[in-house]
Scaffold this motif. Structure first.
Motif, PDB file in Angstrom:
ATOM      1  N   GLY A  59       0.796  -1.240   0.000  1.00  0.00           N
ATOM      2  CA  GLY A  59       0.000   0.000   0.000  1.00  0.00           C
ATOM      3  C   GLY A  59       0.820   1.276   0.000  1.00  0.00           C
ATOM      4  N   VAL A  60       0.180   2.333   0.547  1.00  0.00           N
ATOM      5  CA  VAL A  60       0.754   3.686   0.454  1.00  0.00           C
ATOM      6  C   VAL A  60       1.965   3.901   1.355  1.00  0.00           C
ATOM      7  CG1 VAL A  60      -1.343   4.849  -0.312  1.00  0.00           C
ATOM      8  CG2 VAL A  60      -0.969   4.469   2.131  1.00  0.00           C
ATOM      9  N   GLY A  61       2.082   3.087   2.393  1.00  0.00           N
ATOM     10  CA  GLY A  61       3.199   3.259   3.325  1.00  0.00           C
ATOM     11  C   GLY A  61       2.975   4.409   4.289  1.00  0.00           C
ATOM     12  N   GLY A 116     -11.479   6.850   9.378  1.00  0.00           N
ATOM     13  CA  GLY A 116     -10.953   6.040  10.481  1.00  0.00           C
ATOM     14  C   GLY A 116     -11.052   6.806  11.772  1.00  0.00           C
ATOM     15  N   THR A 117     -10.693   6.158  12.861  1.00  0.00           N
ATOM     16  CA  THR A 117     -10.792   6.797  14.185  1.00  0.00           C
ATOM     17  C   THR A 117      -9.436   6.870  14.873  1.00  0.00           C
ATOM     18  OG1 THR A 117     -11.259   4.640  15.120  1.00  0.00           O
ATOM     19  CG2 THR A 117     -13.153   6.033  14.596  1.00  0.00           C
ATOM     20  N   GLY A 118      -8.437   6.195  14.339  1.00  0.00           N
ATOM     21  CA  GLY A 118      -7.126   6.176  15.006  1.00  0.00           C
ATOM     22  C   GLY A 118      -7.155   5.323  16.258  1.00  0.00           C
ATOM     23  N   LEU A 119      -8.090   4.373  16.330  1.00  0.00           N
ATOM     24  CA  LEU A 119      -8.190   3.531  17.530  1.00  0.00           C
ATOM     25  C   LEU A 119      -7.750   2.091  17.288  1.00  0.00           C
ATOM     26  CD1 LEU A 119     -11.609   4.642  19.059  1.00  0.00           C
ATOM     27  CD2 LEU A 119      -9.332   5.108  19.917  1.00  0.00           C
ATOM     28  N   GLY A 120      -7.808   1.664  16.003  1.00  0.00           N
ATOM     29  CA  GLY A 120      -7.555   0.251  15.672  1.00  0.00           C
ATOM     30  C   GLY A 120      -6.180  -0.217  16.131  1.00  0.00           C
ATOM     31  N   LEU A 121      -5.134   0.519  15.791  1.00  0.00           N
ATOM     32  CA  LEU A 121      -3.777   0.083  16.149  1.00  0.00           C
ATOM     33  C   LEU A 121      -3.537   0.194  17.645  1.00  0.00           C
ATOM     34  CD1 LEU A 121      -1.517   1.446  13.254  1.00  0.00           C
ATOM     35  CD2 LEU A 121      -2.262  -0.896  13.686  1.00  0.00           C
ATOM     36  N   ASN A 122      -4.164   1.208  18.260  1.00  0.00           N
ATOM     37  CA  ASN A 122      -4.000   1.348  19.701  1.00  0.00           C
ATOM     38  C   ASN A 122      -4.597   0.142  20.414  1.00  0.00           C
ATOM     39  OD1 ASN A 122      -5.283   2.720  22.462  1.00  0.00           O
ATOM     40  ND2 ASN A 122      -3.212   3.344  21.954  1.00  0.00           N
ATOM     41  N   GLY A 165       4.775   0.140   0.708  1.00  0.00           N
ATOM     42  CA  GLY A 165       3.951  -0.701   1.563  1.00  0.00           C
ATOM     43  C   GLY A 165       4.479  -0.786   2.983  1.00  0.00           C
ATOM     44  N   SER A 166       3.740  -1.550   3.805  1.00  0.00           N
ATOM     45  CA  SER A 166       4.061  -1.617   5.238  1.00  0.00           C
ATOM     46  C   SER A 166       3.953  -3.050   5.732  1.00  0.00           C
ATOM     47  CB  SER A 166       3.074  -0.785   6.052  1.00  0.00           C
ATOM     48  OG  SER A 166       2.804   0.438   5.429  1.00  0.00           O
ATOM     49  N   THR A 167       4.646  -3.306   6.840  1.00  0.00           N
ATOM     50  CA  THR A 167       4.464  -4.578   7.541  1.00  0.00           C
ATOM     51  C   THR A 167       4.171  -4.254   8.997  1.00  0.00           C
ATOM     52  OG1 THR A 167       5.929  -5.787   6.081  1.00  0.00           O
ATOM     53  CG2 THR A 167       5.552  -6.746   8.253  1.00  0.00           C
ATOM     54  N   PHE A 168       2.984  -4.633   9.433  1.00  0.00           N
ATOM     55  CA  PHE A 168       2.622  -4.501  10.850  1.00  0.00           C
ATOM     56  C   PHE A 168       2.706  -5.905  11.439  1.00  0.00           C
ATOM     57  CE2 PHE A 168       1.045  -0.195  11.452  1.00  0.00           C
ATOM     58  CZ  PHE A 168       0.969   0.254  10.136  1.00  0.00           C
ATOM     59  N   ALA A 169       3.369  -6.024  12.596  1.00  0.00           N
ATOM     60  CA  ALA A 169       3.566  -7.360  13.160  1.00  0.00           C
ATOM     61  C   ALA A 169       3.400  -7.351  14.668  1.00  0.00           C
ATOM     62  CB  ALA A 169       4.961  -7.859  12.793  1.00  0.00           C
TER      63      ALA A 169
END
Ligand code: ADP
Length: 490
Positions: free
Chosen positions: A416-418, A443-449, A472-476
């Motif tokens: 994705g956009v990175g 979005g709400t900025g709550l998902g990753l939190n 792109g990104s990798t979230f782990a």
């Protein structure tokens, strides 16, 4: 020539003068008969004079020796001793010895007083040094930058936070003019203005922007005059205290909160309006065939689920944060759980023309965790990857096991956009959203939190992110294995 010798010589000379006078008298009177008598008297006077002179010289010599003895006693006097103790006066030196004793006692007394005063001063110096160190320790414990200047605008104290902010060494700035340590002219002016106003009750507060570590920071700046400590000096200004409190984060949070309120209301309103609209159509009988009705029901159900997810996210975060969340741990086969999440997200990915791949794991292993929470975390990562990847992109879920460390790593990689590098440290903060992404997706900025809370706060794992803008990104996240027994998948 000593005084004694001078006295003896004076006596001898006066005897000789007497003899000369007698001889002159005899010659003038012409009395030859009396001449013999005169010579006798003169001889007698001469002898008496000589004897008196010699006797006096001898006495003076003894007196001088006595004085030397007295001086020797004086020189060898022990501490606190008087002459009276060691010295036996002779030849009438009692008065002199007594006078010396009185003076010595007076000098000793003065000396004693001076020693006491010196000790008192030493104690005061030590005390004020201890107080200074104490004040310095207090200043260093303050996270705000603090600089204290004196009446000449020279720095007399500063703390570690100020040293870091203005990049000086705390030990070298003492007595520096304020402008030498603080490079910002506006701040220097504020300090000088307060100093010149010479009003101890003066305090000025303002917001001030400065660049620190290459980023703009906002500070709440307080400049206060301080009064002299000695009451007799009255309310004269002794110096100025400059305090800089970094409010960058607070401002960002305030901004995020207001963004959040508008985002949440939007997020709540959108599905609600959609549910309301479809319900009205159903009530008005606009869906006259079974297929249309089913379609409407599905949309209503989808929007209700979306609403529920949003509210649950908010509630879950606040429950975890306040420590009232109920964690139901069980043995969870993570590869199966991940597969379930992929299946659920597949329609969403397909709708956005994104390939969603489960690269899975050939191994079978379990974690001891709250199944629903871990499922929620994987869904959030997959949802984001789909949301921030343009059509035609790819999202891959992968897992790897580190048997040695006893950990499993779950990663979601997208094309994705990175994320810009400077945003990376804040991605897992509550309400944080990358500015450029706001137009791209709601979005709400709550998902990753929530993911961070689930993984780190509840399960003692670790979240991480790496990203390249435009690629792109990798979230782990990694979690501890339930046991180290890892088998092959059947
Ligand atoms: P949001 O509801 O805004 O997606 P999240 O907490 O899930 O909230 O994400 C926070 C921010 O992180 C997002 O607004 C987005 O800017 C960024 N982000 C999250 N996941 C990705 C991703 N896969 N690619 C790019 N940016 C992402």
């Amino acid at each position: 020539m000593s005084a004694a010798n001078r006295l003896s010589m004076a006596l001898a000379l006066s005897s000789m003068a007497l003899v000369a006078l007698l001889l002159l008298y005899a010659q003038r009177s012409g009395l030859s008969a009396a001449r013999g008598t005169v010579f006798e008297v003169a001889g007698l006077a001469l002898s008496v004079g000589a004897m008196v002179g010699i006797g006096h010289a001898l006495w003076m010599g003894r007196y001088v020796t006595e004085l030397r003895r007295l001086i020797h006693h004086l020189e060898t006097l022990g501490p606190g001793q008087n002459l009276a103790v060691t010295y036996q006066p002779r030849l009438g030196t009692e008065e002199l010895a007594e006078a010396i004793d009185v003076h010595v006692s007076a000098i000793r007394h003065q000396n004693q007083q001076l020693i006491c005063q010196r000790r008192e001063l030493e104690v005061r110096v030590r005390l004020s040094e201890t107080e200074r160190q104490h004040a310095q320790a207090i200043l260093n414990a303050i996270s705000d930058a603090v600089i204290v200047t004196d009446a000449f605008n020279e720095i007399i104290m500063s703390n570690g936070a100020a040293a870091r902010l203005f990049q000086f060494r705390p030990e070298e700035v003492a007595r520096w003019p304020i402008e030498r340590a603080v490079g910002d002219p506006a701040l220097v002016k504020m300090v000088r203005d307060i100093r010149e106003a010479a009003d101890v009750s003066l305090r000025r507060t303002c917001e001030h922007c400065m660049t620190c570590d290459g980023r703009p920071h906002t500070f709440s700046v307080t400049v206060t005059g301080i009064a002299q400590l000695q009451p007799q000096v009255g309310s004269e200004l002794a110096g100025v205290v400059l305090i800089l409190h970094d409010i960058t984060r607070e401002k960002e949070i305030a901004e995020m909160k207001s963004d959040f309120v508008s985002n949440v209301s939007h997020e709540l309103k959108t599905p609600l309006s959609s549910i309301k609209a479809y319900l009205e159509m159903l009530i008005d009988g606009e869906a006259d065939d079974e297929q249309t009705r089913d379609e409407f029901y599905n949309i209503i159900q989808g929007e209700t689920n979306r609403l529920q997810r949003l509210i649950e996210n908010i509630l879950n975060i606040s429950r975890i944060e306040s420590g009232v969340v109920r964690v139901q741990r069980e043995h969870v086969a993570l590869p199966m759980l991940a597969k379930e999440a992929i299946d659920v997200m597949q329609p969403q990915a397909r709708a956005r023309q994104i390939e969603l791949v489960d690269s899975g794991s050939p191994l079978f292993f379990q974690i001891f965790a709250d199944k629903d929470m871990i499922y929620q975390a994987i869904l959030n990562l997959l949802g984001n990857a789909i949301k921030y990847t343009p059509a035609g992109g790819k999202v891959t879920l992968a897992m790897s096991v580190d048997e040695h460390e006893g950990m499993v790593n779950v990663s979601v990689t997208d094309t994705g956009v990175g994320v810009p590098k400077e945003d990376l440290p804040y991605l897992f903060d509550k309400f944080y959203r990358v500015n450029d992404h706001k137009k791209m997706a709601k979005g709400t900025g709550l998902g990753l939190n929530l993911v961070k809370h689930i993984v780190e706060t509840v399960h003692g794992g670790r979240v991480s992110v790496s990203s390249t803008i435009g690629k792109g990104s990798t979230f782990a996240f990694s979690l501890p294995l339930a046991d180290r027994a890892v088998g092959a998948m059947r």
